[in-house]
Design a protein around this motif. Structure first.
Motif, mmCIF file in Angstrom:
data_model
loop_
_atom_site.group_PDB
_atom_site.id
_atom_site.type_symbol
_atom_site.label_atom_id
_atom_site.label_comp_id
_atom_site.label_asym_id
_atom_site.label_seq_id
_atom_site.Cartn_x
_atom_site.Cartn_y
_atom_site.Cartn_z
ATOM 1 N N GLY A 1 0.815 -1.217 0.000
ATOM 2 C CA GLY A 1 0.000 0.000 0.000
ATOM 3 C C GLY A 1 0.844 1.260 0.000
ATOM 4 N N VAL A 2 1.937 1.228 0.755
ATOM 5 C CA VAL A 2 2.862 2.367 0.783
ATOM 6 C C VAL A 2 3.458 2.561 -0.611
ATOM 7 C CG1 VAL A 2 5.025 3.234 1.777
ATOM 8 C CG2 VAL A 2 3.382 2.020 3.228
ATOM 9 N N ILE A 3 3.861 1.444 -1.219
ATOM 10 C CA ILE A 3 4.390 1.512 -2.578
ATOM 11 C C ILE A 3 3.306 2.022 -3.530
ATOM 12 C CG2 ILE A 3 5.272 0.129 -4.504
ATOM 13 C CD1 ILE A 3 6.624 -1.673 -2.346
ATOM 14 N N GLY A 4 2.060 1.598 -3.322
ATOM 15 C CA GLY A 4 0.945 2.060 -4.164
ATOM 16 C C GLY A 4 0.780 3.571 -4.116
ATOM 17 N N ALA A 5 0.945 4.158 -2.939
ATOM 18 C CA ALA A 5 0.868 5.621 -2.829
ATOM 19 C C ALA A 5 1.993 6.264 -3.632
ATOM 20 C CB ALA A 5 0.935 6.048 -1.366
ATOM 21 N N GLY A 6 3.183 5.672 -3.558
ATOM 22 C CA GLY A 6 4.306 6.188 -4.348
ATOM 23 C C GLY A 6 4.067 6.045 -5.840
ATOM 24 N N ILE A 7 3.474 4.929 -6.226
ATOM 25 C CA ILE A 7 3.153 4.725 -7.647
ATOM 26 C C ILE A 7 2.174 5.793 -8.123
ATOM 27 C CG2 ILE A 7 1.965 3.195 -9.279
ATOM 28 C CD1 ILE A 7 3.109 0.838 -7.585
ATOM 29 N N THR A 8 1.132 6.021 -7.354
ATOM 30 C CA THR A 8 0.131 7.024 -7.746
ATOM 31 C C THR A 8 0.784 8.384 -7.926
ATOM 32 O OG1 THR A 8 -1.582 5.801 -6.560
ATOM 33 C CG2 THR A 8 -2.066 8.098 -7.113
ATOM 34 N N TRP A 9 1.626 8.786 -6.978
ATOM 35 C CA TRP A 9 2.287 10.082 -7.059
ATOM 36 C C TRP A 9 3.213 10.157 -8.273
ATOM 37 C CZ3 TRP A 9 7.359 11.820 -6.785
ATOM 38 C CH2 TRP A 9 7.516 13.198 -6.629
ATOM 39 N N THR A 10 4.025 9.108 -8.498
ATOM 40 C CA THR A 10 4.982 9.156 -9.606
ATOM 41 C C THR A 10 4.290 9.130 -10.962
ATOM 42 O OG1 THR A 10 5.349 6.751 -9.461
ATOM 43 C CG2 THR A 10 6.916 8.175 -8.298
#
Length: 143
Positions: free
Chosen positions: A72-81
């Motif tokens: 989920g943390v990685i998912g937030a980073g994916i969304t931002w990038t």
């Protein structure tokens, strides 16, 4: 064959979602947009869980190694990038670069058997495919 079509659908949905999120960011800001994506995804998952098999929530505590719970943390980073890359490059160039990065990192994960995945031997043919994809990006951007 089903996996092939699901992967194509996934890529199409990611492209559409990236554009949607970028447009929402113009009004709300990147963190509000990213948060909205995560909250609505959680709501959909909760609704589907409620109406389907209802796997045990307690099982999440049994996941090993624990770092695997950082999806989920990685998912937030994916969304931002994705939002930031589409803002800077547009949807097509962003998608090309994102996909090539996915291929390269995924291949490294397979070669080294990282994160619990089965190890796969190095293949020059697969490396050539990755190089062709990079050349494809250069051709796509050529003016």
């Amino acid at each position: 064959m089903t996996g092939f079509f699901i992967a194509l659908l996934s890529g199409a949905l990611m492209s559409i979602q990236g554009v949607f999120n970028t447009q929402v960011t113009k009004t709300t800001g990147v963190w509000v947009s990213s948060g909205w994506v995560q909250i609505t995804a959680f709501a959909v998952c909760l609704a589907v869980w409620f109406f389907t098999g209802r796997d045990s929530i307690a099982a999440i505590g049994k996941v090993e190694p624990r770092y695997l719970l950082l999806g989920g943390v990685i998912g937030a980073g994916i969304t931002w990038t994705v939002i930031k890359s589409i803002e800077a490059l547009g949807p097509a160039q962003s998608a090309l670069l994102i996909v090539v990065a996915q291929i390269a990192v995924s291949y490294l994960i397979q070669i080294f058997g990282m994160f619990g995945m089965d190890r796969e031997p190095f293949s020059l043919r697969k490396l050539a495919g990755l190089i062709i994809a990079v050349v494809g990006i250069a051709v796509f951007q050529w003016e």
